[in-house]
Design a protein around this motif. Structure first.
Motif, PDB file in Angstrom:
ATOM      1  N   TYR A   1     -24.702 -37.354 -36.104  1.00 22.30           N
ATOM      2  CA  TYR A   1     -24.263 -38.750 -36.050  1.00 22.30           C
ATOM      3  C   TYR A   1     -22.775 -38.869 -36.363  1.00 22.30           C
ATOM      4  O   TYR A   1     -22.058 -39.690 -35.793  1.00 22.30           O
ATOM      5  N   GLY A   2     -22.308 -38.032 -37.302  1.00 21.78           N
ATOM      6  CA  GLY A   2     -20.948 -38.150 -37.781  1.00 21.78           C
ATOM      7  C   GLY A   2     -19.873 -37.887 -36.745  1.00 21.78           C
ATOM      8  O   GLY A   2     -18.777 -38.444 -36.834  1.00 21.78           O
ATOM      9  N   VAL A   3     -20.166 -37.048 -35.744  1.00 19.52           N
ATOM     10  CA  VAL A   3     -19.138 -36.705 -34.762  1.00 19.52           C
ATOM     11  C   VAL A   3     -19.118 -37.651 -33.563  1.00 19.52           C
ATOM     12  O   VAL A   3     -18.195 -37.588 -32.745  1.00 19.52           O
ATOM     13  N   LEU A   4     -20.113 -38.535 -33.456  1.00 21.37           N
ATOM     14  CA  LEU A   4     -20.239 -39.370 -32.261  1.00 21.37           C
ATOM     15  C   LEU A   4     -19.006 -40.226 -31.998  1.00 21.37           C
ATOM     16  O   LEU A   4     -18.434 -40.204 -30.904  1.00 21.37           O
ATOM     17  N   ALA A   5     -18.622 -41.015 -33.006  1.00 21.31           N
ATOM     18  CA  ALA A   5     -17.549 -41.993 -32.799  1.00 21.31           C
ATOM     19  C   ALA A   5     -16.244 -41.319 -32.404  1.00 21.31           C
ATOM     20  O   ALA A   5     -15.492 -41.826 -31.565  1.00 21.31           O
ATOM     21  N   THR A   6     -15.966 -40.165 -33.000  1.00 19.50           N
ATOM     22  CA  THR A   6     -14.729 -39.444 -32.687  1.00 19.50           C
ATOM     23  C   THR A   6     -14.667 -39.087 -31.213  1.00 19.50           C
ATOM     24  O   THR A   6     -13.644 -39.293 -30.539  1.00 19.50           O
ATOM     25  N   PHE A   7     -15.767 -38.594 -30.671  1.00 16.88           N
ATOM     26  CA  PHE A   7     -15.768 -38.170 -29.277  1.00 16.88           C
ATOM     27  C   PHE A   7     -15.835 -39.358 -28.324  1.00 16.88           C
ATOM     28  O   PHE A   7     -15.314 -39.288 -27.205  1.00 16.88           O
ATOM     29  N   VAL A   8     -16.461 -40.445 -28.751  1.00 22.61           N
ATOM     30  CA  VAL A   8     -16.436 -41.660 -27.928  1.00 22.61           C
ATOM     31  C   VAL A   8     -15.006 -42.175 -27.817  1.00 22.61           C
ATOM     32  O   VAL A   8     -14.538 -42.532 -26.727  1.00 22.61           O
ATOM     33  N   LYS A   9     -14.306 -42.203 -28.937  1.00 23.40           N
ATOM     34  CA  LYS A   9     -12.921 -42.673 -28.912  1.00 23.40           C
ATOM     35  C   LYS A   9     -12.034 -41.709 -28.129  1.00 23.40           C
ATOM     36  O   LYS A   9     -11.114 -42.133 -27.411  1.00 23.40           O
ATOM     37  N   TYR A  10     -12.310 -40.416 -28.245  1.00 26.23           N
ATOM     38  CA  TYR A  10     -11.555 -39.418 -27.470  1.00 26.23           C
ATOM     39  C   TYR A  10     -11.768 -39.668 -25.971  1.00 26.23           C
ATOM     40  O   TYR A  10     -10.813 -39.626 -25.178  1.00 26.23           O
ATOM     41  N   ALA A  11     -13.020 -39.937 -25.579  1.00 29.62           N
ATOM     42  CA  ALA A  11     -13.314 -40.225 -24.173  1.00 29.62           C
ATOM     43  C   ALA A  11     -12.635 -41.519 -23.732  1.00 29.62           C
ATOM     44  O   ALA A  11     -12.111 -41.612 -22.618  1.00 29.62           O
ATOM     45  N   ASN A  12     -12.633 -42.537 -24.607  1.00 27.76           N
ATOM     46  CA  ASN A  12     -11.937 -43.791 -24.293  1.00 27.76           C
ATOM     47  C   ASN A  12     -10.455 -43.531 -24.027  1.00 27.76           C
ATOM     48  O   ASN A  12      -9.864 -44.114 -23.110  1.00 27.76           O
ATOM     49  N   ASN A  13      -9.869 -42.652 -24.834  1.00 32.15           N
ATOM     50  CA  ASN A  13      -8.449 -42.322 -24.656  1.00 32.15           C
ATOM     51  C   ASN A  13      -8.190 -41.601 -23.338  1.00 32.15           C
ATOM     52  O   ASN A  13      -7.056 -41.592 -22.840  1.00 32.15           O
ATOM     53  N   GLN A  14      -9.246 -40.997 -22.770  1.00 26.55           N
ATOM     54  CA  GLN A  14      -9.132 -40.334 -21.466  1.00 26.55           C
ATOM     55  C   GLN A  14      -9.414 -41.290 -20.315  1.00 26.55           C
ATOM     56  O   GLN A  14      -9.454 -40.885 -19.151  1.00 26.55           O
ATOM     57  N   GLY A  15      -9.634 -42.572 -20.643  1.00 23.40           N
ATOM     58  CA  GLY A  15      -9.851 -43.577 -19.621  1.00 23.40           C
ATOM     59  C   GLY A  15     -11.298 -43.824 -19.255  1.00 23.40           C
ATOM     60  O   GLY A  15     -11.578 -44.500 -18.257  1.00 23.40           O
ATOM     61  N   ILE A  16     -12.240 -43.302 -20.027  1.00 25.48           N
ATOM     62  CA  ILE A  16     -13.668 -43.478 -19.746  1.00 25.48           C
ATOM     63  C   ILE A  16     -14.174 -44.689 -20.529  1.00 25.48           C
ATOM     64  O   ILE A  16     -13.993 -44.783 -21.745  1.00 25.48           O
ATOM     65  N   GLY A  17     -14.818 -45.627 -19.837  1.00 29.81           N
ATOM     66  CA  GLY A  17     -15.251 -46.875 -20.453  1.00 29.81           C
ATOM     67  C   GLY A  17     -16.428 -46.713 -21.392  1.00 29.81           C
ATOM     68  O   GLY A  17     -17.266 -45.824 -21.221  1.00 29.81           O
ATOM     69  N   THR A  18     -16.494 -47.589 -22.377  1.00 27.35           N
ATOM     70  CA  THR A  18     -17.550 -47.522 -23.388  1.00 27.35           C
ATOM     71  C   THR A  18     -18.924 -47.813 -22.803  1.00 27.35           C
ATOM     72  O   THR A  18     -19.919 -47.203 -23.198  1.00 27.35           O
ATOM     73  N   ALA A  19     -19.011 -48.738 -21.857  1.00 31.30           N
ATOM     74  CA  ALA A  19     -20.310 -49.074 -21.265  1.00 31.30           C
ATOM     75  C   ALA A  19     -20.926 -47.869 -20.570  1.00 31.30           C
ATOM     76  O   ALA A  19     -22.116 -47.582 -20.728  1.00 31.30           O
ATOM     77  N   GLY A  20     -20.112 -47.151 -19.796  1.00 30.05           N
ATOM     78  CA  GLY A  20     -20.606 -45.957 -19.114  1.00 30.05           C
ATOM     79  C   GLY A  20     -21.035 -44.879 -20.090  1.00 30.05           C
ATOM     80  O   GLY A  20     -22.038 -44.186 -19.880  1.00 30.05           O
ATOM     81  N   LEU A  21     -20.289 -44.730 -21.179  1.00 33.02           N
ATOM     82  CA  LEU A  21     -20.631 -43.725 -22.196  1.00 33.02           C
ATOM     83  C   LEU A  21     -21.940 -44.071 -22.893  1.00 33.02           C
ATOM     84  O   LEU A  21     -22.815 -43.208 -23.045  1.00 33.02           O
ATOM     85  N   ALA A  22     -22.078 -45.329 -23.329  1.00 30.92           N
ATOM     86  CA  ALA A  22     -23.282 -45.737 -24.047  1.00 30.92           C
ATOM     87  C   ALA A  22     -24.523 -45.625 -23.159  1.00 30.92           C
ATOM     88  O   ALA A  22     -25.571 -45.128 -23.590  1.00 30.92           O
ATOM     89  N   PHE A  23     -24.406 -46.065 -21.908  1.00 36.66           N
ATOM     90  CA  PHE A  23     -25.544 -45.986 -20.994  1.00 36.66           C
ATOM     91  C   PHE A  23     -25.913 -44.531 -20.705  1.00 36.66           C
ATOM     92  O   PHE A  23     -27.100 -44.175 -20.706  1.00 36.66           O
ATOM     93  N   SER A  24     -24.922 -43.683 -20.493  1.00 34.51           N
ATOM     94  CA  SER A  24     -25.186 -42.263 -20.235  1.00 34.51           C
ATOM     95  C   SER A  24     -25.870 -41.613 -21.425  1.00 34.51           C
ATOM     96  O   SER A  24     -26.790 -40.803 -21.269  1.00 34.51           O
ATOM     97  N   GLN A  25     -25.408 -41.968 -22.626  1.00 36.18           N
ATOM     98  CA  GLN A  25     -26.004 -41.411 -23.853  1.00 36.18           C
ATOM     99  C   GLN A  25     -27.490 -41.738 -23.942  1.00 36.18           C
ATOM    100  O   GLN A  25     -28.318 -40.847 -24.167  1.00 36.18           O
ATOM    101  N   TYR A  26     -27.827 -43.008 -23.760  1.00 34.42           N
ATOM    102  CA  TYR A  26     -29.224 -43.416 -23.933  1.00 34.42           C
ATOM    103  C   TYR A  26     -30.093 -43.012 -22.745  1.00 34.42           C
ATOM    104  O   TYR A  26     -31.280 -42.706 -22.921  1.00 34.42           O
ATOM    105  N   LEU A  27     -29.517 -43.000 -21.543  1.00 35.43           N
ATOM    106  CA  LEU A  27     -30.293 -42.572 -20.381  1.00 35.43           C
ATOM    107  C   LEU A  27     -30.670 -41.104 -20.508  1.00 35.43           C
ATOM    108  O   LEU A  27     -31.826 -40.729 -20.291  1.00 35.43           O
ATOM    109  N   PHE A  28     -29.701 -40.266 -20.880  1.00 38.17           N
ATOM    110  CA  PHE A  28     -29.993 -38.837 -21.042  1.00 38.17           C
ATOM    111  C   PHE A  28     -31.007 -38.625 -22.173  1.00 38.17           C
ATOM    112  O   PHE A  28     -31.954 -37.839 -22.025  1.00 38.17           O
ATOM    113  N   GLY A  29     -30.826 -39.336 -23.283  1.00 37.09           N
ATOM    114  CA  GLY A  29     -31.760 -39.205 -24.390  1.00 37.09           C
ATOM    115  C   GLY A  29     -33.171 -39.599 -24.001  1.00 37.09           C
ATOM    116  O   GLY A  29     -34.149 -38.919 -24.344  1.00 37.09           O
ATOM    117  N   ALA A  30     -33.303 -40.703 -23.259  1.00 39.28           N
ATOM    118  CA  ALA A  30     -34.622 -41.159 -22.834  1.00 39.28           C
ATOM    119  C   ALA A  30     -35.285 -40.156 -21.890  1.00 39.28           C
ATOM    120  O   ALA A  30     -36.488 -39.877 -22.000  1.00 39.28           O
TER     121      ALA A  30
END
Length: 300
Positions: free
Chosen positions: A18-47
């Protein structure tokens, strides 16, 4: 390795995940990847992965009648799993406006929010140690969130999203520790993530269509899904029943320093001495709130 030590490791690894999640989400945001796409991908893959795991490893001995009886607790799990989707959404929004090291502190306000919720739902379980621990956690938060550092401009929007994430996280922890405990761990994790996925779709809706692509799912979705929606619930469900909520909560607080350190190493966020003092105070508050519970379980 005995069961107690294994369970401690399960909870510690889950908290680290859990602790590393936010860091990598913010890193991805800095690379131009949107939060909605990241969150949906996370939960879709998990499901998807949890569905496969349940299909492969869950017991097939339930009769149709038993399955119909178990439908209600599964719906409850999905409802409380919705808090998970809200937590991720608010948390990922928060770190767009505040540093990750501040975002995790805001999220961990669930430490004292949980005490408040317990006061209204099970007042007999609340003692002076928990109340004092809650106040200590608030003091530590003010230090760790840089409130007393005059050169820092606090972003109210980021703080608001962070506190909403904490409220959602409190609801999720309350529900998942009490709902459908008779079901297998994999099944419980599966329906919690289903509920989170539904809320993610409702929360982000059109933005998902704008930002999602299969490349994000294969790369970031796999990583975030493993560390955010697969490993932690499975590991916590394996560890907490053996070591108890008290000791488990203390170990799970590792999420705070892990998140802060990962932000320092990967995002080059500056962590002041005052912040570290606040983090130590918060960790002490976690111990204070859970110490008596741990002591009682050992005596019994």
């Amino acid at each position: 390795m005995n069961a107690q030590l294994k369970s401690v490791l399960y909870v510690a690894i889950g908290a680290t995940s859990y602790g590393v999640l936010a860091t990598f989400v913010k890193y991805a945001n800095n690379q131009g990847i949107g939060t909605a796409g990241l969150a949906f991908s996370q939960y879709l893959f998990g499901a998807l992965i949890l569905s496969v795991l349940v299909f492969l490893f869950s017991k097939k001995s339930e009769t149709p009648q038993a399955e119909s009886k178990s439908l209600h607790p599964k719906i409850q799990l999905m409802l409380f799993g919705g808090f998970s989707g809200l937590t991720s959404s608010f948390y990922y929004l928060s770190i767009q406006y505040v540093p990750v090291s501040v975002g995790i502190i805001l999220l961990m306000q669930t430490i004292w929010m949980g005490v408040v919720l317990e006061f209204f739902t099970a007042r007999a379980l609340v003692n002076r140690g928990k109340i004092l621990g809650a106040f200590v956690a608030i003091v530590g938060t003010m230090l760790a969130a840089k409130i007393f550092e005059t050169d820092i401009e606090l972003n109210l929007k980021g703080i608001g999203f962070g506190l909403l994430a904490a409220v959602s996280f409190t609801g999720m922890m309350y529900g998942t520790s009490r709902v459908a405990l008779q079901l297998p761990n994999l099944v419980r994790s599966q329906y919690l993530v289903y509920g989170g996925l539904v809320v993610i779709v409702l929360f982000w809706n059109v933005q998902i269509l704008q930002e999602f692509n299969w490349t994000i799912l294969i790369t970031w979705g796999v990583f975030l899904g493993c560390f955010g929606t697969i490993l932690p619930p499975i590991l916590f469900n394996k560890g907490f029943p053996i070591i108890g909520t008290g000791l488990g909560s203390i170990i799970a607080a590792l999420e705070i320093p892990i998140s802060v350190l990962s932000a320092y190493w990967i995002l080059n966020e500056e962590i002041s001495n005052l912040q570290w003092l606040g983090i130590v105070i918060i960790l002490c508050a976690v111990v204070m709130i859970n110490f008596r519970k741990k002591s009682r379980s050992v005596k019994s």
